[in-house]
Design an enzyme around this catalytic site. Structure first.
Site, PDB file in Angstrom:
ATOM      1  CB  SER A   1      -0.867   0.102   1.461  1.00 30.85           C
ATOM      2  OG  SER A   1      -1.563   1.242   1.386  1.00 30.85           O
TER       3      SER A   1
ATOM      4  CE1 TYR B   1      -3.536  -1.870   5.539  1.00 33.04           C
ATOM      5  CE2 TYR B   1      -3.538   0.300   4.520  1.00 33.04           C
ATOM      6  CZ  TYR B   1      -3.743  -1.051   4.258  1.00 33.04           C
ATOM      7  OH  TYR B   1      -3.892  -1.511   2.927  1.00 33.04           O
TER       8      TYR B   1
END
Length: 246
Positions: A131, A144
């Protein structure tokens, strides 16, 4: 001999679409995810195989490796996801543990278990779905962000360690991708908060965009390694800088 691919987290979103795209490209796809009903339906649609698998559980990973057998061409480590958007001072430690288990430990365990089969193929490819959160930081994303930074570090380390082996180690790092579940999961099923993530963004990426990129990566000639592909919608300059139309 038909080419064989494994996609983890294949029950929805990027994983499901990647399985479809790989099947369209001629791969037999082993669809792995926790929700057996979803992957069984998907596997039936694309002529693949379904393995119920929680990537954080060693026994599930062992069962996946047994299903794959001695030879594997492609592993897409896609299982993972985000939970919450609280600041560090208030974030839920349990969420951190869950994100680390799915994003990092899951990627590690699947890679360890399937690496011998990838090497045996003579031209294996591992694509880790990272990501842009693994390439920078933004407020509220600490757990995250930490997990996806770990995925990036794992990817880079593995590439160094396997430089003498016939396996490519690649990472795709998507930005804003609108799928049916990612933000809904992040906000514990709160549809209003999930929808707000994409509010005013004319064209966020969709799962098909990422799946097509993954298939392109794995179809390069065997001597070509796409170390890292960062892919964002045009409206997103960074994780925290998105153009929204009024």
């Amino acid at each position: 001999m038909s080419r064989l691919a494994v996609v983890t987290g294949a029950s929805s979103g990027i994983g499901a679409e990647t399985a479809r795209q790989l099947a369209s490209a001629g791969y037999e796809v082993v669809c792995a995810a926790r929700r057996a009903d979803r992957i069984e339906e998907l596997a039936a649609q694309i002529g693949g195989r379904a393995v119920a698998c929680d990537v954080s559980k060693a026994e599930d990973i062992a069962r996946l490796a047994d299903e794959v057998g001695d030879r594997l061409d492609v592993l897409v480590n896609n299982a993972g996801g985000a939970l919450g958007l609280a600041p560090v001072a208030e974030t839920d430690v349990a969420d951190w543990r869950s994100m680390y288990e799915s994003n990092v430990i899951g990627t590690l365990q699947a890679t360890q278990a399937l690496l011998p089969a990838l090497i045996a193929s003579g031209a294996g490819t591992i694509v880790n779905v990272g990501s842009i959160a693994g390439r920078g930081a933004y407020e509220g994303g600490s757990g995250y962000i930490a997990a996806k930074h770990a995925v990036a570090a794992l990817t880079e380390t593995l590439r160094l360690e396997l430089v003498d082996q016939p396996v490519r180690i690649e990472e795709i790092a998507p930005g804003m991708v609108r799928t049916e579940e990612f933000s809904l999961t992040r906000f514990g099923g709160d549809q209003t908060r999930a929808d707000a993530v994409y509010a005013g963004v004319a064209e966020p990426l969709v799962a098909q965009d990422i799946a097509e990129a993954i298939v392109w990566m794995v179809q390069r000639p065997a001597h070509v390694n796409i170390d890292l592909m960062v892919i964002k919608p045009r409206a997103q300059a960074a994780a925290h800088r998105v153009h929204r139309e009024s």
